[in-house]
Scaffold this motif. Structure first.
Motif, mmCIF file in Angstrom:
data_model
loop_
_atom_site.group_PDB
_atom_site.id
_atom_site.type_symbol
_atom_site.label_atom_id
_atom_site.label_comp_id
_atom_site.label_asym_id
_atom_site.label_seq_id
_atom_site.Cartn_x
_atom_site.Cartn_y
_atom_site.Cartn_z
ATOM 1 N N LEU A 86 13.082 -0.336 -7.705
ATOM 2 C CA LEU A 86 11.787 -1.018 -7.606
ATOM 3 C C LEU A 86 11.835 -2.376 -8.302
ATOM 4 O O LEU A 86 11.255 -3.354 -7.820
ATOM 5 C CB LEU A 86 10.685 -0.148 -8.219
ATOM 6 C CG LEU A 86 10.356 1.156 -7.485
ATOM 7 C CD1 LEU A 86 9.311 1.946 -8.256
ATOM 8 C CD2 LEU A 86 9.867 0.871 -6.068
ATOM 9 N N GLY A 87 12.518 -2.421 -9.443
ATOM 10 C CA GLY A 87 12.659 -3.697 -10.133
ATOM 11 C C GLY A 87 13.433 -4.710 -9.308
ATOM 12 O O GLY A 87 13.069 -5.889 -9.243
ATOM 13 N N LEU A 88 14.506 -4.264 -8.642
ATOM 14 C CA LEU A 88 15.283 -5.176 -7.793
ATOM 15 C C LEU A 88 14.464 -5.652 -6.599
ATOM 16 O O LEU A 88 14.582 -6.813 -6.182
ATOM 17 C CB LEU A 88 16.553 -4.478 -7.302
ATOM 18 C CG LEU A 88 17.666 -4.283 -8.338
ATOM 19 C CD1 LEU A 88 18.862 -3.592 -7.702
ATOM 20 C CD2 LEU A 88 18.096 -5.615 -8.934
ATOM 21 N N TYR A 89 13.639 -4.774 -6.039
ATOM 22 C CA TYR A 89 12.797 -5.176 -4.901
ATOM 23 C C TYR A 89 11.865 -6.315 -5.313
ATOM 24 O O TYR A 89 11.731 -7.318 -4.611
ATOM 25 C CB TYR A 89 11.986 -3.986 -4.402
ATOM 26 C CG TYR A 89 11.001 -4.341 -3.311
ATOM 27 C CD1 TYR A 89 11.414 -4.470 -1.987
ATOM 28 C CD2 TYR A 89 9.655 -4.561 -3.603
ATOM 29 C CE1 TYR A 89 10.511 -4.814 -0.980
ATOM 30 C CE2 TYR A 89 8.748 -4.904 -2.614
ATOM 31 C CZ TYR A 89 9.183 -5.027 -1.298
ATOM 32 O OH TYR A 89 8.283 -5.374 -0.311
ATOM 33 N N ASP A 90 11.219 -6.165 -6.460
ATOM 34 C CA ASP A 90 10.308 -7.217 -6.912
ATOM 35 C C ASP A 90 11.076 -8.477 -7.287
ATOM 36 O O ASP A 90 10.610 -9.593 -7.066
ATOM 37 C CB ASP A 90 9.491 -6.723 -8.106
ATOM 38 C CG ASP A 90 8.175 -7.471 -8.259
ATOM 39 O OD1 ASP A 90 7.358 -7.415 -7.334
ATOM 40 O OD2 ASP A 90 7.989 -8.132 -9.299
ATOM 41 N N LEU A 91 12.270 -8.302 -7.853
ATOM 42 C CA LEU A 91 13.105 -9.450 -8.212
ATOM 43 C C LEU A 91 13.475 -10.273 -6.977
ATOM 44 O O LEU A 91 13.409 -11.508 -6.995
ATOM 45 C CB LEU A 91 14.385 -8.964 -8.908
ATOM 46 C CG LEU A 91 15.430 -10.019 -9.260
ATOM 47 C CD1 LEU A 91 14.950 -10.870 -10.435
ATOM 48 C CD2 LEU A 91 16.769 -9.361 -9.590
#
Length: 488
Positions: A86-91
């Motif tokens: 999820l963090g990579l998606y937002d990044l």
């Protein structure tokens, strides 16, 4: 990782043209760009399960997107991997200047989440060519976006401006940390704080419990969403209830294996801990005997530690009113324990003071008998003794009794005793101290305790065993060249 400036990265947008939105878009991103870093399905595309998509949809499909979300689910559900994805998606695909912050309970947990995200970047060429990887953060310079993982300390979390803030293990994160991160919101048109975790050891004083209670009392509040997988309403069911396991563990039979749960059933773990960690039940029985009946007795061999053996010496010292203990442990993956010395105050003697000189001489005698690789101790009130011994040539290692050290060390000693991966001489004082010890688990972690405040039940040799086991097994895992040292 080499020092110096980072190499230039591909400034072009990620080649992702999906027309999907919300959770479906997140799932498509994961399948296209995220490679599962380890465990079941390692090195294959990360395909979110339907229950994971439903969790993500509770936030990414909501209109308006909630400012606050809480997810409660047991251990073993791939939480850290999902958080990293999820963090990579937002990044990569969030708004311009996205700022992803994951606050974890300690450095170990923070390292797990960041390690998963870093590995995901390394395993896909489209991510690896666009993301700069630093020791403690990921950045996409062309979007001015960042992903960082921090330990949950208020002073480190001040001044944040996150688009997505994730509080990992929110069941044990302090209220102060939660409030610092929550109050950082408001500078962005859209931002979300997501708290994810299992019930903590004190359900009456937990941010996770407060979230759950609020969600039940205010279902109309669209700024907040709550989702849980638990058997919270079935605390009267036995701990091996298959129905409760299925309710609480959506990954069961997929990447969570039932035999692993069965292998950890009480008495191998404490029932209260198992219910919280594996069934998401709110239980308050947080202390009990350190070891089940008979376990310590079965580990006795009746043998002393051989002269000349590689050992560590553990010191648990006091000043007055309590015992001071010395324990020896062989440096081995399966350490053998014996008592070096024990000084206990006589009953009713309020003037008793620990004979510090005798304790120091006992350590010196031990150094002449065995090859002492370490003298390990909490330096509190014994700093001068440790400094004096070190100046004489003894290798001193400080073991401050902080939660970050005691929790894993206590857990490791328990697991080794249950598995039969240690032994001891059968010393009666050592058996008495281990038998007196109870385990206390609270927001500061897991530690041994006497039970009641002011109790005269001594546990100092058990405390030595925690330190000695931790250092002896660590030493055994390192290849060190034996040095011939004379100590007289």
């Amino acid at each position: 990782m080499k020092a110096g400036p980072k190499a230039a990265v591909d400034p072009s947008p990620l080649p992702f043209r999906s027309r999907k939105t919300g959770a479906a878009r997140v799932a498509a991103f994961c399948e296209r760009f995220v490679v599962t870093p380890k465990g079941t399905g390692a090195r294959s595309p990360m395909r979110l399960r339907p229950w994971q998509v439903e969790l993500v949809a509770s936030v990414w499909d909501a209109d308006p997107r909630p400012r606050l979300a809480g997810w409660m689910l047991p251990r073993g559900q791939g939480k850290s991997t999902l958080v990293a994805a999820l963090g990579l998606y937002d990044l990569m695909l969030g708004v311009e200047g996205s700022s992803v912050v994951v606050a974890a309970t300690d450095e170990r947990q923070a390292g797990i989440v960041f390690g998963a995200a870093r590995r995901m970047v390394e395993l896909h060429p489209d991510l690896a060519s666009r993301v700069q990887v630093y020791k403690d953060r990921l950045t996409v310079p062309g979007r001015d976006a960042s992903f960082q993982v921090l330990t949950a300390e208020p002073k480190r979390l001040e001044g944040l401006d996150p688009t997505l803030a994730i509080l990992d293990e929110i069941g044990v994160i302090s209220r102060e940390v939660y409030e610092v991160v929550a109050l950082a919101q408001g500078k962005r048109e859209s931002s979300t704080l997501l708290g994810i975790g299992t019930p903590g050891p004190d359900p009456h004083d937990s941010v996770l419990t407060d979230m759950r209670d609020y969600a039940r009392a205010h279902p109309e509040d669209t700024s907040f969403v709550w989702r849980e997988f638990s058997a919270a309403g079935f605390t009267d069911h036995p701990v091996d209830c298959a129905h409760c396991w299925e309710l609480a563990n959506p990954a069961l039979g997929d990447f969570l294996h039932a035999d692993a749960l069965r292998a950890l059933l009480p008495p191998k773990t404490r029932e209260a801990t198992f219910r919280r960690a594996r069934m998401c039940q709110f239980v308050t029985d947080t202390s009990g005997a350190f070891l089940p009946d008979g376990v310590w007795d079965r580990l006795a061999t009746g043998e002393a530690v051989p002269d000349g053996a590689d050992v560590v010496i553990a010191l648990d010292g006091s000043f007055n009113g309590d015992a001071t203990a010395l324990l020896v442990a062989t440096v081995s993956p399966r350490p053998h324990f014996d008592v070096v010395g024990l000084w206990e105050p006589p009953a009713g003697d309020s003037d008793y003071r620990v004979p510090v000189a005798q304790v120091e001489d006992a350590i010196r005698a031990a150094a002449r008998r065995w090859h002492v690789l370490e003298v390990v101790a909490d330096p509190f009130r014994w700093t001068r003794t440790l400094q004096a011994l070190e100046s004489e040539g003894l290798p001193v290692v400080e073991f401050p009794h902080s939660p970050g050290r005691l929790t894993p060390a206590t857990t490791d000693l328990y697991a080794a005793a249950i598995a039969g991966e240690l032994s001891h001489s059968g010393d009666r004082d050592l058996a008495r101290h281990v038998g007196n010890a109870v385990v206390v688990e609270d927001t500061r972690g897991v530690r041994l305790d006497k039970g009641k405040r002011g109790s005269t039940r001594r546990i100092d040799l058990a405390a030595c065993a925690v330190m000695a086991h931790s250092r002896a097994t660590w030493r055994a895992s390192r290849k060190t060249r034996r040095k011939v040292r004379s100590f007289k």
